[in-house]
Design an enzyme around this catalytic site. Structure first.
Site, PDB file in Angstrom:
ATOM      1  N   GLU A  93      32.805  36.243  25.950  1.00 29.17           N
ATOM      2  CA  GLU A  93      32.825  34.659  25.757  1.00 29.17           C
ATOM      3  C   GLU A  93      32.315  34.268  24.560  1.00 29.17           C
ATOM      4  O   GLU A  93      32.714  33.587  23.978  1.00 29.17           O
ATOM      5  CB  GLU A  93      32.073  34.231  27.164  1.00 29.17           C
ATOM      6  CG  GLU A  93      31.812  32.678  26.995  1.00 29.17           C
ATOM      7  CD  GLU A  93      32.347  32.034  28.139  1.00 29.17           C
ATOM      8  OE1 GLU A  93      32.271  32.546  29.400  1.00 29.17           O
ATOM      9  OE2 GLU A  93      32.913  30.786  28.219  1.00 29.17           O
ATOM     10  N   ASP A  94      31.365  35.069  24.193  1.00 29.86           N
ATOM     11  CA  ASP A  94      30.337  34.378  23.246  1.00 29.86           C
ATOM     12  C   ASP A  94      30.362  35.154  21.738  1.00 29.86           C
ATOM     13  O   ASP A  94      29.836  34.640  20.941  1.00 29.86           O
ATOM     14  CB  ASP A  94      28.987  34.477  23.632  1.00 29.86           C
ATOM     15  CG  ASP A  94      28.806  33.657  24.746  1.00 29.86           C
ATOM     16  OD1 ASP A  94      29.308  32.574  25.247  1.00 29.86           O
ATOM     17  OD2 ASP A  94      27.608  33.534  25.427  1.00 29.86           O
TER      18      ASP A  94
END
Ligand code: MN
Length: 672
Positions: A93-94
């Site tokens: 996600e990051d």
């Protein structure tokens, strides 16, 4: 697997954390060899490098978060893949790392777990916070693998521990959601330890003053209780010894602050000291038989309160919890009743850490593993496929839980946040009937996550569905082509039978509809009437269809207000609303209908924030169905726009209204 060598500066900061995690796993993991140690090391450094340079709200390096979450997770003794995935749970996600890269490096399972954590994160409370039970089910269903939930809970606990770095409004939302979904999921899975941690953290954030007050009172009360506990333990040990009952442990048990708060509220108490079961006693034994003998010895020595005795060993709680609970008077000269929980070591592990404990137990002690755990989890949404004895024996515990998280159902929301559980492939019409048959009968379309879609639109897990109705509409035979659920089909057929609307076999219907469409299309190119109207389809009862003919009695034109007569055959006949013939027809079988007017709208203007949204809204509010759009930008700043939008309009009236609405939008200069 290629070993990852981290840069020295990362090594300096995090190497001790890695060692802590590896050593902790070595404590409980059967034959924790070098290969397994390295696997954790690789995941650890992979995530450390990926997050390098990122910081948390607190200003700390981002990687401190997955480390802290993993340390929380270690309490439930997870397997190696779960540890690795927790360390990497925010990587996809990051950071720039893709799911594919993750799979290439760490395998399919870890990729699946990491992606699962991301997916589950998207389950949110919406609207009125009702039906939490459904949300819990959704949460679990979307996780697909129970280990995803373990990671997500650990992740959430750490985020709650560091909530003071988050904006106050957001803080409240997160705490609310955590107590309603995460604490409940933990409870249902039997992860009481996690449940209590989540509750206390949420309580602290939702109600800081009361929390502090209760914390202070409890601390004082605990100090008083400490002495009592010491004496009580000695006395119980003596009794057990006399009766020759072997035991593993006698310990004190403290209520968590949130439970204390709940009890104060429930009983209308003003001070913590009024609660008599603030501390309790827990006796852990070896065998189930010992539990009952222990109970007998206790009851033989101190007077039990009959109404408070519970045998959860013979009759476990729905989540599988087993224990004997009794409350007795007079232990260690106590003036208030003392609650005692009596259970085996295995029951204790289950009670504290639920399914995770099962895993650990299975790995370390081959006997006694309770394979029926899942069957007891009656709240899980799925039916558990019967498995033959052989697979049952060899199958991993986790696979079995995962299998119960059914793949052939989907969960969707109403706008109020209620959940409907539907068959996979269900469409808007199924949803409408799942709510109420009247809603089904009158629905004409649905809004999916805010966007208008036709009734045949297939729903996906997590969609928010709003039904658009129009009174006086009724089901038409075409609906049977895309209504998937037996109940929706039943309602539609019932309606059609009652109103003597003839249904045609699915195949024939589809076929005839297609050929008809073709026919009308070809006609439209030749016939002067058709040519003038440039159209091939109409809306009948909110459904677009080509399955109709224009009645020869009144010869409706495109600007006329029309109705459709539901045929005995399979083709609707379309009349002008004022056609005399209608008087002779069955009024029950006359449906509202519209010609579809395909129009091209050209909008010119100067772009500004929010303008596109307003344009869309103006079209949507006036029932203009956008079927194509093309945007051109121009000018030195690129903010001169020309937008060609093709719409289908139910009436010229609505179209005119839409155009007016567009012209009133600031910065729109020209609408053609
Ligand atoms: Mn996280």
């Amino acid at each position: 697997m290629k070993t990852i060598t981290p840069p020295d500066e990362l090594k300096k900061i995090f190497a001790s954390d890695l060692k802590f995690i590896q050593d902790a796993v070595a404590e409980y993991y059967p034959d924790f060899n070098q290969r397994r140690r390295n696997k954790i090391g690789n995941a650890f450094w992979f995530a450390a490098v990926a997050h390098d340079g990122q910081t948390r709200f607190s200003g700390e390096p981002y990687f401190t978060h997955p480390i802290a979450a993993t340390k929380i997770l270690l309490q439930i003794k997870p397997d190696i893949d779960t540890v690795c995935s927790c360390l990497m749970h925010d990587v996809i996600e990051d950071t720039d790392i893709t799911a594919q890269e993750m799979e290439d490096r760490f395998g399919e399972d870890i990729r699946f777990l990491c992606e699962g954590v991301e997916k589950v994160a998207k389950v949110r409370l919406r609207g009125q916070e009702r039906e939490h039970e459904s949300l819990r089910k959704l949460f679990v269903a979307m996780a697909q693998d129970i280990r995803v939930i373990f990671i997500k809970l650990a992740d959430r606990i750490h985020n709650l521990q560091t909530l003071e770095h988050v904006r106050p409004e957001k803080r409240k939302r997160i705490a609310n959601e955590s107590i309603n979904i995460y604490a409940s999921v933990a409870e249902k899975l039997g992860l009481y330890e996690f449940k209590h941690q989540i509750e206390d953290l949420c309580f602290k954030n939702l109600n800081p003053e009361i929390y502090e007050d209760i914390a202070k009172q409890t601390e004082q009360s605990f100090a008083v209780q400490e002495k009592f506990l010491k004496e009580a333990k000695v006395q119980i040990a003596k009794v057990l010894k006399k009766e020759n009952i072997p035991y593993r442990q006698i310990s004190g048990r403290y209520k968590n602050l949130y439970s204390i708060y709940e009890k104060l509220k429930r009983k209308n108490f003003s001070h913590v000291s009024e609660i008599f079961d603030l501390v309790g006693i827990r006796i852990i034994l070896q065998e189930t038989g010992d539990c009952y003998r222990c109970l007998g010895a206790i009851h033989g020595t101190w007077k039990p309160i009959a109404a408070r005795f519970k045998d959860y060993i013979a009759v476990p709680k729905p989540n599988g919890y087993q224990s004997l609970h009794t409350t007795v008077l007079g232990i260690a000269k106590s003036t208030s009743p003392t609650e005692i929980q009596i259970r085996t070591e295995k029951m204790h592990l289950d009670a504290e850490f639920g399914p995770a404990a099962h895993w650990a137990y299975k790995q370390t002690r081959s006997s006694n593993f309770d394979d029926g755990y899942l069957e007891k989890m009656s709240w899980l949404p799925a039916t558990i496929e019967a498995q033959d004895q052989e697979t049952k024996k060899t199958n991993q515990f986790f696979n079995r839980i995962s299998a119960s998280l059914s793949q052939d159902r989907i969960h969707v929301f109403t706008p109020k946040g209620d959940i409907k559980n539907l068959v996979k492939g269900a469409t808007i019409i199924d949803f409408a009937y799942a709510i109420h048959s009247d809603l089904g009968h009158t629905c004409i379309a649905g809004k999916i996550n805010g966007a208008i879609k036709p009734l045949s639109h297939e729903l996906k897990n997590g969609d928010v569905v709003e039904i658009v109705t129009r009174q006086g509409r009724g089901p038409n035979p075409l609906w049977l082509n895309f209504a998937k659920s037996p109940s929706a089909r039943g309602h539609i057929r019932g309606y059609l039978n009652k109103h003597q609307i003839k249904t045609v076999p699915k195949e024939a219907n589809l076929h005839s509809e297609k050929t008809l469409e073709k026919k009308i299309k070809t006609v439209s190119e030749k016939s002067p009437i058709k040519k003038a109207k440039k159209k091939t389809e109409i809306f009948i009862g909110g459904e677009k269809t080509g399955n109709f003919h224009l009645a020869s009695c009144c010869k409706p034109k495109v600007k006329d207000i029309i109705v459709a007569y539901v045929p005995r055959g399979n083709q609707f006949s379309v009349h002008r609303q004022d056609c005399k013939t209608l008087n002779r027809l069955d009024p029950e079988r006359i449906l509202e209908a519209n010609f579809i007017h395909t129009k091209v709208i050209i909008i010119e203007g100067t772009d500004r924030t929010g303008m596109m949204r307003q344009i869309f809204d103006a079209l949507e509010h006036n029932d203009q169905n956008i079927i194509a759009s093309k945007l051109r930008t121009d000018g030195p700043a690129g903010n001169e726009i020309q937008w060609r939008i093709t719409v289908e309009s139910p009436s010229l009236d609505d179209y005119q209204k839409a155009v007016k609405a567009l012209q009133s939008i600031p910065n729109v200069n020209l609408v053609k």
